[in-house]
Every structure is written in C-alpha cells, then in structure tokens.
Motif scaffolding. Structure first.
Motif, PDB file in Angstrom:
ATOM      1  N   ALA A 106      13.144 -11.451   3.348  1.00 50.89           N
ATOM      2  CA  ALA A 106      14.563 -11.133   3.259  1.00 50.89           C
ATOM      3  C   ALA A 106      14.810  -9.984   2.288  1.00 50.89           C
ATOM      4  N   ASP A 107      14.069  -9.952   1.193  1.00 55.27           N
ATOM      5  CA  ASP A 107      14.252  -8.898   0.197  1.00 55.27           C
ATOM      6  C   ASP A 107      13.913  -7.518   0.743  1.00 55.27           C
ATOM      7  N   ASN A 108      12.941  -7.445   1.651  1.00 52.04           N
ATOM      8  CA  ASN A 108      12.364  -6.159   2.045  1.00 52.04           C
ATOM      9  C   ASN A 108      12.825  -5.650   3.409  1.00 52.04           C
ATOM     10  N   TRP A 109      13.872  -6.225   3.990  1.00 52.53           N
ATOM     11  CA  TRP A 109      14.239  -5.828   5.358  1.00 52.53           C
ATOM     12  C   TRP A 109      14.618  -4.351   5.434  1.00 52.53           C
ATOM     13  N   LEU A 110      15.305  -3.836   4.414  1.00 51.88           N
ATOM     14  CA  LEU A 110      15.733  -2.444   4.445  1.00 51.88           C
ATOM     15  C   LEU A 110      14.552  -1.501   4.231  1.00 51.88           C
ATOM     16  N   ARG A 111      13.653  -1.874   3.360  1.00 52.10           N
ATOM     17  CA  ARG A 111      12.439  -1.084   3.158  1.00 52.10           C
ATOM     18  C   ARG A 111      11.615  -1.035   4.440  1.00 52.10           C
ATOM     19  N   CYS A 112      11.518  -2.167   5.114  1.00 49.49           N
ATOM     20  CA  CYS A 112      10.769  -2.200   6.380  1.00 49.49           C
ATOM     21  C   CYS A 112      11.421  -1.274   7.411  1.00 49.49           C
ATOM     22  N   TRP A 113      12.748  -1.308   7.498  1.00 52.81           N
ATOM     23  CA  TRP A 113      13.442  -0.405   8.435  1.00 52.81           C
ATOM     24  C   TRP A 113      13.089   1.051   8.145  1.00 52.81           C
ATOM     25  N   PHE A 114      13.162   1.436   6.880  1.00 50.20           N
ATOM     26  CA  PHE A 114      12.922   2.838   6.533  1.00 50.20           C
ATOM     27  C   PHE A 114      11.492   3.258   6.879  1.00 50.20           C
ATOM     28  N   CYS A 115      10.538   2.360   6.710  1.00 45.39           N
ATOM     29  CA  CYS A 115       9.130   2.688   6.939  1.00 45.39           C
ATOM     30  C   CYS A 115       8.668   2.425   8.374  1.00 45.39           C
ATOM     31  N   GLY A 116       9.567   1.946   9.224  1.00 43.79           N
ATOM     32  CA  GLY A 116       9.187   1.677  10.598  1.00 43.79           C
ATOM     33  C   GLY A 116       8.291   0.468  10.762  1.00 43.79           C
ATOM     34  N   ILE A 117       8.471  -0.528   9.895  1.00 41.32           N
ATOM     35  CA  ILE A 117       7.664  -1.750   9.933  1.00 41.32           C
ATOM     36  C   ILE A 117       8.494  -2.873  10.540  1.00 41.32           C
ATOM     37  N   ASP A 118       7.895  -3.633  11.440  1.00 34.05           N
ATOM     38  CA  ASP A 118       8.546  -4.803  12.006  1.00 34.05           C
ATOM     39  C   ASP A 118       8.347  -5.970  11.046  1.00 34.05           C
ATOM     40  N   ALA A 150       0.835  -1.212   0.000  1.00 32.98           N
ATOM     41  CA  ALA A 150       0.000   0.000   0.000  1.00 32.98           C
ATOM     42  C   ALA A 150       0.865   1.256   0.000  1.00 32.98           C
ATOM     43  N   ILE A 151       2.020   1.201   0.662  1.00 31.75           N
ATOM     44  CA  ILE A 151       2.934   2.349   0.688  1.00 31.75           C
ATOM     45  C   ILE A 151       3.431   2.676  -0.715  1.00 31.75           C
ATOM     46  N   LEU A 152       3.619   1.650  -1.548  1.00 28.42           N
ATOM     47  CA  LEU A 152       4.087   1.855  -2.912  1.00 28.42           C
ATOM     48  C   LEU A 152       2.966   2.226  -3.875  1.00 28.42           C
ATOM     49  N   VAL A 153       1.740   1.784  -3.589  1.00 30.52           N
ATOM     50  CA  VAL A 153       0.645   1.951  -4.542  1.00 30.52           C
ATOM     51  C   VAL A 153      -0.135   3.246  -4.339  1.00 30.52           C
ATOM     52  N   ALA A 154      -0.574   3.517  -3.115  1.00 30.83           N
ATOM     53  CA  ALA A 154      -1.495   4.626  -2.860  1.00 30.83           C
ATOM     54  C   ALA A 154      -1.004   5.974  -3.384  1.00 30.83           C
ATOM     55  N   ASN A 165      11.807   3.234  -3.007  1.00 33.42           N
ATOM     56  CA  ASN A 165      12.216   2.638  -4.270  1.00 33.42           C
ATOM     57  C   ASN A 165      13.650   2.988  -4.664  1.00 33.42           C
ATOM     58  N   ARG A 166      14.246   3.957  -3.982  1.00 31.36           N
ATOM     59  CA  ARG A 166      15.615   4.372  -4.305  1.00 31.36           C
ATOM     60  C   ARG A 166      16.631   3.887  -3.278  1.00 31.36           C
ATOM     61  N   LEU A 167      16.231   3.073  -2.329  1.00 35.00           N
ATOM     62  CA  LEU A 167      17.130   2.698  -1.233  1.00 35.00           C
ATOM     63  C   LEU A 167      18.379   1.975  -1.716  1.00 35.00           C
TER      64      LEU A 167
END
Length: 434
Positions: free
Chosen positions: A315-327, A133-137, A208-210
């Motif tokens: 595993a692919d999204n660990w850095l994206r989760c960190w940036f967005c504050g998602i566990d 949803a963060i990428l789509v909305a 998307n630029r991380l």
C-alpha cells in the motif's frame, strides 16, 4: 553526536584495521560510558522447548547518535522502517575487515549496502521488492551534478501522452505533466535497453520526491516520502487542510535533491563506491531462497526484517510502482500478522543465512520495537536462529530519545515512535577465517 557523548568508536580507538574477537567486542560494550551512564548489562531469557531456557547477555545504552542526518549525505533517501547508517557501521567496523563481504537480505533503501561500500567492504544486497534495487544501485555509481543537469536539459518535459487525472489530488496540472513526461522518457529508455547511470540516478531521485510534506517534494502536503496514501485519502487531506497542489518544477527539484545527496561525495567516497560497485550484486528475490549467493561466502549479515503487522509495503509503494512501471500485484512481499507466522518465516530465512555465512561469521539482526514495546521480538527470534544452527551471542539495545516529530500523524518526540534498536548478534559456529 550529542554534546558530551562519546562514540563507541572512541572507547577502544580501533578503526577499520581488522575484525576483532567477540570477547573484545563484549569488553567494549561493558566499558562504554555516555554522560557517565554505564551500560546496563542484563540477561534475555528465552524458553527453548524441552531444553533448558536460553540466557543471552544483553547490553543497554545509547551506543550511537540519535540525531537525524548525521551520516554520509548519500543515505538521505526515505524508505519505510529504515534504520540509521550508524547501526550497520557499528557492526561492520568491529566484526569485519576491509574487503569482507557484508550482506543485507532485506536491503530496503540500501543502508547496509551503502555503508559497507563506503567502509571498503564488499556489499551484497537482496530484497523481494524491485523498488529496492532502483533506490540502491544508482548511489553506488553516483554521477556528477553537471551530468544530471545536462540530462535533464535533454528531456522534453512538455511532452506527456498519459496524465492520470486522479493524480491531480497530489500534483498541480503542470507538475503532473512534467512528471508524466519524465516517466515516459525513463520507461522508453528502459524498454530500449538504453537506461544508463544518469537515467537511473534521475529515476531514483524522482521516486524519492513523489510525495512528501515540504516544498522539496513534487506533491502537495501529504504523508512522508516513504509512503503514499490513496487518492481518496489525499482528497480528504486536501479538504481538511483547505489546500490545493502548488506548482512544483520537477527538473529543478531533482537537481536540488541531487546536490544534497552528493554533498559528501568527495574523491575518497567515490573511489570506495567505485571499488565496491565493481563486485556488488543486488538481487531481487525472496531472502529465504538465494541460490545465486555462494555457500560460505559472507562474513557478516546486517539486516532488519519486515516487522510484525506494522508496515504495509504494498500500500505504501503504489505510487512509486506506477512511476517505475511495476505491477504491485506481481510483487510478493512478506507481510505477516501473527507472531507464530513471523517466527516461521524468520526460521526459514535463518536457515539460508546459515548456508551463506562463513564459519565464524555473524548475523546482526535488528528487530526494532513493535506494539509500543509490548512484544519483544528479540525473544522471539533467538529460537529461530537456534533452529538454523546459529548461536545467539548477545543482545544489544540501543536506547535513545525519539528525535523526529511526525506532525502528520500527531506524533511528538518520545511518543509512539521507535525508541530503541534491538539487535540480536548470532554466530555461525566454526573457526573464523584469519
């Protein structure tokens, strides 16, 4: 589009005036020519337990372009295992009317949702991953470039209380400082309930630029932007390549990517997106349990499920989760290892599709190509739909040359990549709405 290639849209000359019948769709597939190559019509035969085997008509050709970046610029957001916008557009144009509800229960980066919105349909999306949803909305309500520039100027990129030192494997110290300052700004705005459409857009672009493998990303050379290696793995990449993270300007790269994404956003696109956004729902949930979607409300499902033992989204999204504050440990993603487990999961999801579809509605279910084509998931998924009461009407195989070289994996064109889209079209029995 390749030279000399006719789009299937040109064959029958039918635009977005209304849904056509299944039989006219079949005739169109048979009539298609590309460089004088006829559509290969064959049968996919599937065992059906104690009943007679199921035989499903199968059409093979290159039905849409294999070129990269041949669709609306707003689609240019990377996500692992995503399909081209031409795939949902192909089915949306032929099987729905303007205003019909088009649903993607595994929406990923939102290809189906966005394409449906641009085509004047009513999009609906679901994904268990909150990053989706963060990428789509934000792309359904895109701001102007000037709005983004002004907001970036208001952010103090020199202030960063938290700077995880291990991330210096990816980022120059100054780039990391700017990135952490942006992260703190966005998380504070979100906690205060003040995150607006411009903030959400900036967050989407930053996510998307991380990481990536060109100067357009914040990071040093690494894997493509749809996945992030571990810190230790990145250190090994740096040592092997003799590289260190270069200085990148976070606000400058966000503005650059914003301009690229908005390149095709003319008045018509913005009007279509605004109309779609008013009624669009993006749900973060398990695709097999969506009580918030009304029974019999969807005309067409276009989706691609989690592939069998190919992609590790967590595993692919660990850095994206960190940036967005998602566990990431709190996100229960579907990652299955055996074919039987995959079929059981898909049967559960198809039962929910059967509930939300209108009588006469369709599911275009793209199963890709796994294990170098040795496992044909279209054969596995046809019985899943049958158990849910849906009829497999045809299989469409879009065969193309693999056109994107991935040097970081040592993959060359035509090798190891996904060379076909394999779509099973299901029908929910009943009289179709007119």
């Amino acid at each position: 589009m390749s030279p000399g290639q006719l789009s299937l849209f040109d064959v029958a000359g039918t635009g977005p005036h209304g849904a056509r019948s299944l039989e006219s769709f079949r005739r169109e597939l048979r009539a298609f020519r590309w460089r004088n190559r006829r559509t290969d019509v064959r049968a996919t035969t599937v065992e059906a337990g104690e009943r007679a085997p199921l035989s499903v008509e199968t059409f093979v050709n290159e039905f849409w372009t294999s070129r990269q970046r041949a669709a609306h610029s707003l689609h240019e957001i990377s996500y692992r295992a995503c399909f081209k916008p031409q795939l949902p557009g192909f089915f949306i144009e032929r099987l729905t009317r303007p205003g019909d509800r088009v649903y993607d229960p595994f929406m990923g980066r939102g290809t189906t949702v966005l394409e449906a919105a641009l085509m004047g349909r009513a999009p609906l999306g679901c994904d268990v991953n909150p990053l989706s949803a963060i990428l789509v909305a934000p792309r359904l309500e895109p701001p102007a470039v000037e709005e983004v520039r002004r907001r970036l100027e208001e952010i103090s990129f020199s202030q960063a209380a938290e700077r995880p030192e291990d991330l210096r494997a990816f980022y120059h110290p100054e780039t990391l400082r700017e990135l952490c300052a942006l992260r703190a700004h966005l998380l504070a705005r979100e906690a205060a309930g003040a995150l607006d459409r411009v903030d959400r857009w900036i967050r989407m672009v930053a996510v998307n630029r991380l990481t990536g493998h060109s100067p357009g990303f914040f990071s040093v050379y690494t894997l493509p932007p749809n996945q992030a290696v571990s810190v230790e793995a990145q250190r090994k990449i740096n040592a092997r390549r003799g590289q260190s993270p270069p200085r990148r300007s976070v606000p400058a790269l966000i503005l650059r990517k914003t301009r690229a994404l908005l390149a095709d956003c003319d008045a018509a696109s913005r009007a279509a997106l605004a109309a779609a956004a008013r009624g669009c729902r993006l749900i973060t949930a398990d695709a097999g349990s969506t009580p918030g979607i009304e029974t019999g409300s969807v005309e067409l499902v276009v989706t691609s499920p989690p592939f069998l033992d190919v992609v590790d989204y967590a595993a692919d999204n660990w850095l994206r989760c960190w940036f967005c504050g998602i566990d990431p440990k709190a996100v229960r993603l579907t990652v299955v290892k055996s074919l039987e487990e995959w079929k059981a999961e898909m049967t559960r999801v198809f039962i929910e599709f059967a509930r939300v579809l209108r009588p006469g509605g369709f599911v275009a279910f793209e199963v890709g190509e796994v294990r170098r084509g040795r496992v044909l998931l279209e054969e596995a998924v046809i019985p899943c739909g049958a158990r849910a009461g849906l009829q497999a009407e045809l299989v469409l195989v879009n065969r193309q040359r693999f056109t994107k070289t991935a040097n970081c994996w040592g993959v060359r064109n035509g090798e190891l990549g996904t060379n076909t889209n394999r779509i099973v079209l299901f029908l929910k029995p009943g009289a179709r709405r007119r």
